[in-house]
Design an enzyme around this catalytic site. Structure first.
Site, short mmCIF file in Angstrom:
data_model
loop_
_atom_site.label_atom_id
_atom_site.label_comp_id
_atom_site.label_asym_id
_atom_site.label_seq_id
_atom_site.Cartn_x
_atom_site.Cartn_y
_atom_site.Cartn_z
N LYS A 128 0.86 -1.19 0.00
CA LYS A 128 0.00 0.00 0.00
C LYS A 128 0.89 1.23 0.00
O LYS A 128 2.04 1.16 0.44
CB LYS A 128 -0.86 0.02 1.27
CG LYS A 128 -2.11 0.86 1.15
CD LYS A 128 -3.22 0.08 0.48
CE LYS A 128 -4.44 0.93 0.22
NZ LYS A 128 -5.59 0.08 -0.17
N ASP A 168 -7.04 4.31 -4.42
CA ASP A 168 -7.68 4.18 -3.10
C ASP A 168 -8.29 5.56 -2.85
O ASP A 168 -8.56 6.29 -3.81
CB ASP A 168 -6.64 3.78 -2.03
CG ASP A 168 -7.29 3.32 -0.72
OD1 ASP A 168 -7.72 2.15 -0.64
OD2 ASP A 168 -7.39 4.12 0.23
#
Ligand code: NDP
Ligand code: 2IT
Length: 447
Positions: A128, A168
């Site tokens: 991430k 995201d």
């Protein structure tokens, strides 16, 4: 959350070595809370520091992102990429641009991603990244210059077989386009598989935009099905009004549910006639404006500034905005109002207390790492299409997504039952994903 005594020293070490990273602590506790039963059944997984290794990212990159705003002023943000685990495949996971981003948040997301990606059954590891950059109110030119600067550092850590980011919060098709353009320019390679969530003109997959919201809805539909229920005729609240929320609302309506409320970080709207999704898309996707504008157009709807969307009575709740947005108090309100199912569209949106309240009340509860895995699963389908220089139809891609979500649902349910906790999707998701990652890590030796 009860942690088995064999695992408490591991948790203590994680808390100590990652001081102040509250969200990361929360995510690790949640997974370790399920692993006591695994350690009892397969003692070897408590050896070889396997769980300790799983809690330590393989690599963490933190970098300066300088850019010039429209007034000619130089701005500085901080960029992150946490490459958490590559036992199952290249690091895979989104990039978040939001002022709240810090290393603890990126680590919680990378940790979750490792397990989520394992649940998809696809060959993808976990990672991430993101930045504390706030895209709100920035011009297209500012967004482009920021994305180019961000990629100027990040590109050296990526590759279609190394690390493959996607979107995201705050990162959608526009940002992925600017980042892909800069990656291509810096590397002089048309390496489509290095990013997912791309536009359809340059290697994107049909149904990727819809995938997370659709997938979460498929998951909740399967979960309701185990009790002979469905979305048909149900009142539903979906928090957020971004990518995940919009396509959850779309699929819920297709399944016959009535979404009566959605939100953004300023407040929420209630429309008892059912949310007009075309209007939400116009406000959010086209104009990038505030959800309050919905009530300005629709006189039958009302807007509540601040407050909690979970005060609205609903049969099904799908928190799809951000972490810890649904508290224990919210959960009690939903339970008192008769909620029957909760599906996490976002990552870790329910606090541990909220999860406990739902489970104790017998509410069907789908944890994010299972329910929202449709986004990353469709990213893996995008990588497949890129690798074979192919492009599938919407129907073909959505059928694959539906299949993946059904499999995840069934595997979580079966695993929960096998480990003595039928209906506990948190336990099922944590154990099923852990077993897949652990088996691969064991086979690869001490790495
Ligand atoms: P978007 O940026 O498209 O939308 C985010 C939405 O959540 C907006 O409505 C935003 O409101 C709201 N929101 C964001 N931060 C906060 C906050 N701190 N407090 C209250 N509301 C907030 O993001 P996505 O829809 O892509 O992501 C939503 C969630 O889903 C995240 O948890 C993400 O990690 C998760 N997720 C996303 C996937 C994807 O494919 N995109 C896949 C799997 C999970 P505002 O505009 O006011 O900020
Ligand atoms: O949280 C997530 O799963 C995402 N933001 C999507 C990740 C991806 O690589 O598609």
């Amino acid at each position: 959350m009860h942690i088995d005594e064999k695992l408490t020293p591991i948790l203590a070490e994680v808390l100590h070595r990652n001081a102040g990273e509250d969200e990361f602590h929360q995510a690790v506790k949640e997974v370790l809370g399920s692993l006591g039963r695994v350690a009892a059944k397969h003692p070897r997984y408590a050896n070889g520091a396997l769980i300790e290794r799983l809690c330590e990212p393989e690599r963490q990159v933190i970098f300066r992102v300088p850019w010039v705003d429209d007034q000619g002023q130089v701005r500085i943000n901080r960029g992150f990429r946490v490459q958490f685990n590559s036992a199952l495949g290249p690091y895979k996971g989104g990039l978040r641009f939001h002022p709240s981003v810090n290393v603890g948040i990126i680590k919680f997301l990378g940790f979750e991603q490792t397990f989520k990606n394992a649940l998809t059954g696809m060959p993808i590891g976990g990672g991430k990244g993101g930045s504390d950059f706030n895209p709100r109110g920035r011009s297209d030119g500012e967004i482009m210059r920021f994305c180019q600067s961000f990629m100027t550092e990040l590109h050296r850590h990526l590759g279609e077989n190394v690390d493959v980011p996607a979107g995201d919060i705050g990162v959608g098709g526009r940002e992925i386009g600017y980042m892909f353009g800069q990656y291509k320019r810096l590397t002089n390679r048309y390496e489509a598989g290095v990013l997912t969530g791309k536009g359809l003109t340059y290697g994107g997959s049909r149904a990727r935009t819809e995938a997370t919201g659709y997938g979460a809805t498929y998951f909740v539909q399967s979960m309701l099905g185990t009790k002979g229920q469905s979305f048909a005729g149900r009142r539903v609240s979906v928090s957020g009004s971004g990518n995940v929320a919009i396509y959850a609302i779309e699929k819920i309506a297709e399944f016959g549910g009535k979404v009566v409320a959605c939100s953004d970080s300023n407040g929420y709207i209630v429309d008892d006639h059912g949310i007009d999704l075309a209007l939400v898309k116009e406000i959010k996707e086209v104009r990038r404006a505030r959800i309050s504008e919905y009530a300005a157009v629709k006189s039958a709807a009302h807007y509540i500034e601040g407050g909690s969307i979970w005060d609205v009575p609903a049969d099904v709740a799908m928190p799809s905005a951000t972490q810890n947005e649904l508290t224990g108090k919210d959960a009690r309100t939903l339970v008192n109002n008769g909620v029957i199912a909760v599906g996490e569209g976002a990552n870790m949106p329910c606090t541990p207390e909220a999860v406990r309240v739902f489970q104790e009340a017998g509410v069907l509860f789908a944890p994010g790492k299972a329910a929202n895995a449709g986004g990353v699963a469709t990213s893996a389908l995008e990588m497949q299409q890129n690798a074979s220089r192919d492009s599938w139809t919407f129907e073909q891609t959505e059928a694959r997504l539906a299949d993946v979500m059904r499999n995840i649902h069934d595997r979580c349910a079966e695993t929960a039952a096998d480990y003595g906790a039928p209906g506990d999707y948190v336990l099922g998701a944590n154990i099923a994903s852990f077993l897949r990652v652990a088996e691969a890590m064991e086979a690869l030796g001490v790495i």
